[in-house]
Each structure stands twice: as C-alpha cells, then as structure tokens.
Design a protein around this motif. Structure first.
Motif, PDB file in Angstrom:
ATOM      1  N   MET A 290       0.844  -1.197   0.000  1.00  0.00           N
ATOM      2  CA  MET A 290       0.000   0.000   0.000  1.00  0.00           C
ATOM      3  C   MET A 290       0.880   1.248   0.000  1.00  0.00           C
ATOM      4  O   MET A 290       1.812   1.358   0.794  1.00  0.00           O
ATOM      5  CB  MET A 290      -0.910   0.003   1.238  1.00  0.00           C
ATOM      6  N   ASN A 291       0.599   2.164  -0.899  1.00  0.00           N
ATOM      7  CA  ASN A 291       1.343   3.412  -1.008  1.00  0.00           C
ATOM      8  C   ASN A 291       0.818   4.406   0.021  1.00  0.00           C
ATOM      9  O   ASN A 291      -0.355   4.759   0.013  1.00  0.00           O
ATOM     10  CB  ASN A 291       1.196   3.977  -2.425  1.00  0.00           C
ATOM     11  N   ASN A 292       1.688   4.849   0.939  1.00  0.00           N
ATOM     12  CA  ASN A 292       1.267   5.782   1.978  1.00  0.00           C
ATOM     13  C   ASN A 292       1.274   7.232   1.516  1.00  0.00           C
ATOM     14  O   ASN A 292       0.910   8.123   2.282  1.00  0.00           O
ATOM     15  CB  ASN A 292       2.163   5.625   3.212  1.00  0.00           C
ATOM     16  N   ASN A 293       1.711   7.470   0.288  1.00  0.00           N
ATOM     17  CA  ASN A 293       1.716   8.835  -0.226  1.00  0.00           C
ATOM     18  C   ASN A 293       1.301   8.849  -1.697  1.00  0.00           C
ATOM     19  O   ASN A 293       2.075   9.241  -2.577  1.00  0.00           O
ATOM     20  CB  ASN A 293       3.102   9.464  -0.057  1.00  0.00           C
ATOM     21  N   PRO A 294       0.080   8.429  -2.002  1.00  0.00           N
ATOM     22  CA  PRO A 294      -0.372   8.420  -3.396  1.00  0.00           C
ATOM     23  C   PRO A 294      -0.585   9.836  -3.912  1.00  0.00           C
ATOM     24  O   PRO A 294      -0.813  10.765  -3.134  1.00  0.00           O
ATOM     25  CB  PRO A 294      -1.697   7.658  -3.329  1.00  0.00           C
ATOM     26  N   LYS A 295      -0.527   9.985  -5.203  1.00  0.00           N
ATOM     27  CA  LYS A 295      -0.743  11.303  -5.791  1.00  0.00           C
ATOM     28  C   LYS A 295      -2.195  11.755  -5.621  1.00  0.00           C
ATOM     29  O   LYS A 295      -2.466  12.923  -5.371  1.00  0.00           O
ATOM     30  CB  LYS A 295      -0.382  11.280  -7.284  1.00  0.00           C
ATOM     31  N   ILE A 296      -3.115  10.806  -5.758  1.00  0.00           N
ATOM     32  CA  ILE A 296      -4.527  11.186  -5.714  1.00  0.00           C
ATOM     33  C   ILE A 296      -5.342  10.131  -4.969  1.00  0.00           C
ATOM     34  O   ILE A 296      -5.107   8.931  -5.116  1.00  0.00           O
ATOM     35  CB  ILE A 296      -5.082  11.407  -7.143  1.00  0.00           C
ATOM     36  N   SER A 297      -6.291  10.598  -4.180  1.00  0.00           N
ATOM     37  CA  SER A 297      -7.222   9.719  -3.474  1.00  0.00           C
ATOM     38  C   SER A 297      -8.581   9.789  -4.176  1.00  0.00           C
ATOM     39  O   SER A 297      -9.084  10.880  -4.445  1.00  0.00           O
ATOM     40  CB  SER A 297      -7.382  10.153  -2.015  1.00  0.00           C
TER      41      SER A 297
ATOM     42  N   ALA B  33      -1.388   4.934 -12.364  1.00  0.00           N
ATOM     43  CA  ALA B  33      -1.586   3.932 -11.316  1.00  0.00           C
ATOM     44  C   ALA B  33      -1.302   4.421  -9.899  1.00  0.00           C
ATOM     45  O   ALA B  33      -1.580   3.701  -8.927  1.00  0.00           O
ATOM     46  CB  ALA B  33      -0.704   2.716 -11.604  1.00  0.00           C
ATOM     47  N   ASP B  34      -0.774   5.645  -9.748  1.00  0.00           N
ATOM     48  CA  ASP B  34      -0.376   6.112  -8.420  1.00  0.00           C
ATOM     49  C   ASP B  34      -1.570   6.758  -7.703  1.00  0.00           C
ATOM     50  O   ASP B  34      -1.629   7.972  -7.525  1.00  0.00           O
ATOM     51  CB  ASP B  34       0.784   7.103  -8.531  1.00  0.00           C
ATOM     52  N   PHE B  35      -2.511   5.928  -7.320  1.00  0.00           N
ATOM     53  CA  PHE B  35      -3.698   6.411  -6.627  1.00  0.00           C
ATOM     54  C   PHE B  35      -4.088   5.428  -5.527  1.00  0.00           C
ATOM     55  O   PHE B  35      -3.622   4.290  -5.487  1.00  0.00           O
ATOM     56  CB  PHE B  35      -4.873   6.584  -7.607  1.00  0.00           C
ATOM     57  N   GLU B  36      -4.933   5.895  -4.640  1.00  0.00           N
ATOM     58  CA  GLU B  36      -5.597   5.009  -3.683  1.00  0.00           C
ATOM     59  C   GLU B  36      -7.098   5.119  -3.894  1.00  0.00           C
ATOM     60  O   GLU B  36      -7.606   6.183  -4.242  1.00  0.00           O
ATOM     61  CB  GLU B  36      -5.234   5.358  -2.241  1.00  0.00           C
ATOM     62  N   LEU B  37      -7.785   4.011  -3.688  1.00  0.00           N
ATOM     63  CA  LEU B  37      -9.227   3.963  -3.860  1.00  0.00           C
ATOM     64  C   LEU B  37      -9.872   3.640  -2.514  1.00  0.00           C
ATOM     65  O   LEU B  37      -9.620   2.582  -1.931  1.00  0.00           O
ATOM     66  CB  LEU B  37      -9.594   2.905  -4.905  1.00  0.00           C
ATOM     67  N   LEU B  38     -10.675   4.568  -2.025  1.00  0.00           N
ATOM     68  CA  LEU B  38     -11.361   4.388  -0.751  1.00  0.00           C
ATOM     69  C   LEU B  38     -12.833   4.097  -1.015  1.00  0.00           C
ATOM     70  O   LEU B  38     -13.563   4.966  -1.522  1.00  0.00           O
ATOM     71  CB  LEU B  38     -11.217   5.637   0.124  1.00  0.00           C
ATOM     72  N   LEU B  39     -13.250   2.881  -0.695  1.00  0.00           N
ATOM     73  CA  LEU B  39     -14.626   2.453  -0.880  1.00  0.00           C
ATOM     74  C   LEU B  39     -15.336   2.508   0.467  1.00  0.00           C
ATOM     75  O   LEU B  39     -14.937   1.815   1.412  1.00  0.00           O
ATOM     76  CB  LEU B  39     -14.682   1.038  -1.451  1.00  0.00           C
ATOM     77  N   ILE B  40     -16.363   3.329   0.565  1.00  0.00           N
ATOM     78  CA  ILE B  40     -17.066   3.513   1.837  1.00  0.00           C
ATOM     79  C   ILE B  40     -18.436   2.851   1.723  1.00  0.00           C
ATOM     80  O   ILE B  40     -19.351   3.397   1.102  1.00  0.00           O
ATOM     81  CB  ILE B  40     -17.234   4.999   2.184  1.00  0.00           C
TER      82      ILE B  40
ATOM     83  N   ASP C 250      -6.198  -6.000  -4.612  1.00  0.00           N
ATOM     84  CA  ASP C 250      -5.440  -4.794  -4.977  1.00  0.00           C
ATOM     85  C   ASP C 250      -5.150  -3.982  -3.724  1.00  0.00           C
ATOM     86  O   ASP C 250      -6.066  -3.512  -3.044  1.00  0.00           O
ATOM     87  CB  ASP C 250      -6.248  -3.952  -5.971  1.00  0.00           C
ATOM     88  N   SER C 251      -3.872  -3.806  -3.421  1.00  0.00           N
ATOM     89  CA  SER C 251      -3.460  -3.126  -2.178  1.00  0.00           C
ATOM     90  C   SER C 251      -3.755  -1.633  -2.198  1.00  0.00           C
ATOM     91  O   SER C 251      -3.671  -0.970  -1.165  1.00  0.00           O
ATOM     92  CB  SER C 251      -1.964  -3.350  -1.938  1.00  0.00           C
ATOM     93  N   ARG C 252      -4.104  -1.092  -3.361  1.00  0.00           N
ATOM     94  CA  ARG C 252      -4.435   0.335  -3.436  1.00  0.00           C
ATOM     95  C   ARG C 252      -5.839   0.624  -2.905  1.00  0.00           C
ATOM     96  O   ARG C 252      -6.202   1.787  -2.727  1.00  0.00           O
ATOM     97  CB  ARG C 252      -4.328   0.831  -4.891  1.00  0.00           C
ATOM     98  N   ILE C 253      -6.598  -0.433  -2.662  1.00  0.00           N
ATOM     99  CA  ILE C 253      -7.985  -0.270  -2.241  1.00  0.00           C
ATOM    100  C   ILE C 253      -8.107  -0.445  -0.734  1.00  0.00           C
ATOM    101  O   ILE C 253      -7.584  -1.397  -0.154  1.00  0.00           O
ATOM    102  CB  ILE C 253      -8.898  -1.297  -2.940  1.00  0.00           C
ATOM    103  N   ARG C 254      -8.809   0.495  -0.104  1.00  0.00           N
ATOM    104  CA  ARG C 254      -9.171   0.355   1.309  1.00  0.00           C
ATOM    105  C   ARG C 254     -10.684   0.450   1.429  1.00  0.00           C
ATOM    106  O   ARG C 254     -11.306   1.297   0.794  1.00  0.00           O
ATOM    107  CB  ARG C 254      -8.502   1.446   2.155  1.00  0.00           C
TER     108      ARG C 254
END
Length: 318
Positions: free
Chosen positions: A1-8, A33-40, A59-63
């Motif tokens: 998991m990237n702790n400093n993605p460019k875009i959330s 690909a430098d993003f995180e995806l937050l699914l609420i 996919d580790s980019r997803i929380r």
C-alpha cells in the motif's frame, strides 16, 4: 500500500451491486496507477459491501470502510478523514471514470498550481460542456453556484487536499450537501484560492430513474437547504451578492414545485413573497405560476414563459 499516493479517489457505496463492478473497474483500469481507492460501504443491504472486500483482497491500493447507513455525506467524510493523497476526487458508486481520466487530471495539476479543477463530463454518455473559460475567480464560482449554473456535485472536480483544511460535508442536509461543500471550499479560501476549468471530459454521470431527486419529500429537503445553507452563505459573503442569494432561495422553492407540479405550502408562500428579485424572476411571477399548477400544468407553463419573455423583451427596449 502506497502511503503517499498522488490522488485519493473516494467512492461512497450504497446498494449498487449491479453497477459497482463497472465503477471500480473503470478506476482500476486507468493507465495512471499512483492512486488510492477508498470504498465507503454505507450499510448496504445488498452485496455491495462484499464486492468491495473482494476487490480490496486483490489490490493493495484499495481500502474499504464499512459503516452503518447514514447517508452520502458521512460516507464521503470518512473518505476525507482517511485520504492520503495530495489530490482528492470523488466518484459515485454507479458512475464511471472515463479511460485516461487520471492521466488527464495529473497532466493538468502538474502544470498549473490551482486548488480546484473543474472538468467537463458525460451525462448518460452524452457530453456536457460547461463553457466556463479556463480561469475562474472565487466570486464567479460562488455566483454560478448560487444561480445553479454549474454542476455542484463533487465528482468531475479535483481538490487540493491541503486546501480543504478540515472542511467536511454537512451531515444534516439531505440535499445540497455537495453544493454547500463547494461553496464553503471556495469562499473560506477566497483570497488565496485558484480555480481552473478544463474542457476535457473525465467522468460519466449515469442519471437513473427512481433517484432521490424524484422523491415526494424533495420539497422539504430544499426548504431544509435554505434554512441551513443561507446563514452560512450570508456569513461568508458579508452582505455581497444579495440578489444572487435571494435568487438561490427562490430557486430552491420553485424548482421542486416545477418538477412535481404540486402547489406550495404556506411556508413556501411566505418565503417566496419575502424575496425581492429582478423582474425576470419576481416572487409574484413564481408564486402565480406555482398556484396555477393546482389547476392546469400547461396553462401554468404558458403563463410563466409569457411573462418572463415579456419582461426580457421590455428590458431589451430600454
């Protein structure tokens, strides 16, 4: 998991199992690909929550965050509380990001030092061009919001995370929470913020039948928006744009009556008559139109358009 993605990318999810995979895939298939995806997951009663978990396992980019049902604002706020990106954007769980959307976004934000980027979009796959010009002052943005001449949803917009400065969606509102969020974002930072419009489309908004906007309770929600938003707006504007603020009040009463064909309540009558507007949108004209809806919708529309265009014609001759 990237702790400093460019875009959330924040996606509120509620009972959208038949659309959710298409939404998530449209994000994961981006070339950037430098993003995180937050699914609420907002307490979904269908399989939406399980679908979120399945994607996160791959996919580790997803929380994923699961919560009791409380509406879109608390869900988006959880995303904001946990976002790590330099930039933030929103996607609704039944909509789509267009191919190369993130690439287009990052090319823009890396070349311009703005705080809010507004993009064109598709509505049911049809282009919606905003025709705003590139640079926009905060006052111009506020005026467009007050007159409902710009889409107020947080999707198809990109926010600089540090400029948000703790701003969150109002959880008391059941309509217009996104409107107030954008207004506060601009006006709380009005002396230091830069807003840029980009004419590339990045988003496909899917307008579905049976949405919350079709609810019979829509009138009460618009009245609530007036009660909660107007004091905030007037405080931020410090007496400026009074005509636009009054128009905002009237539109919030006029719009649901126009859609539903119903007559106004006593409270709506009183609010309309207290509003002082220009001749094109006078309280008397709006009130007469709404009352005519009790008798005949066609006659009501003909009355409204006749007087509105008559007023505009007279203004042209002055």
């Amino acid at each position: 998991m990237n702790n400093n993605p460019k875009i959330s990318i924040i996606v509120p999810v509620y009972n959208v199992e038949q659309y959710l995979t298409h939404c998530i895939d449209s994000i994961l298939n981006q070339s950037f690909a430098d993003f995180e995806l937050l699914l609420i997951d907002d307490g979904s009663k269908d399989k939406s929550g399980a679908i979120c978990d399945e994607y996160a396992a791959k996919d580790s980019r997803i929380r994923v965050f699961h919560k009791e049902n409380g509406g879109v604002s608390p869900a988006r706020n959880i995303g904001l509380d946990n976002a790590k990106g330099d930039w933030i954007t929103f996607v609704d769980g039944d909509d789509l990001l267009l191919p190369k959307a993130l690439t287009n976004i990052m090319e823009v934000v890396e070349n311009d030092d703005a705080d809010l980027y507004i993009f064109d979009y598709l509505s049911n796959s049809r282009p919606v061009k905003l025709n705003l010009g590139q640079m926009m002052t905060t006052d111009m943005f506020a005026r467009l919001l007050l007159l409902y001449k710009i889409q107020s949803s947080p999707w198809a917009k990109v926010y600089k995370a540090k400029t948000l400065n703790g701003l969150r969606f109002n959880t008391s509102l059941r309509i217009g929470e996104d409107w107030l969020f954008n207004f506060e974002f601009a006006m709380m930072n009005r002396d230091n913020i830069r807003i840029i419009h980009e004419d590339s489309c990045i988003y496909d908004y899917i307008n579905r039948e049976g949405s919350a906007m079709q609810s019979r309770k829509i009138k009460d929600k618009y009245l609530q928006l007036n009660r909660i938003a107007i004091p905030v707006v007037e405080n931020l504007l410090s007496g400026k744009m009074d005509k636009e603020v009054q128009a905002f009040k009237a539109i919030n009463i006029f719009q649901p009556n126009w859609k539903s064909g119903s007559a106004p309540s006593k409270e709506e009558d009183e609010i309309l008559m207290s509003i002082q507007l220009n001749e094109d949108f006078s309280p008397k004209l709006l009130l007469s139109y709404i009352h005519l809806l009790r008798r005949n919708r066609t006659i009501a529309h003909a009355y409204f358009y006749y007087h509105m265009w008559k007023s505009r014609f007279h203004n042209m001759l002055r």
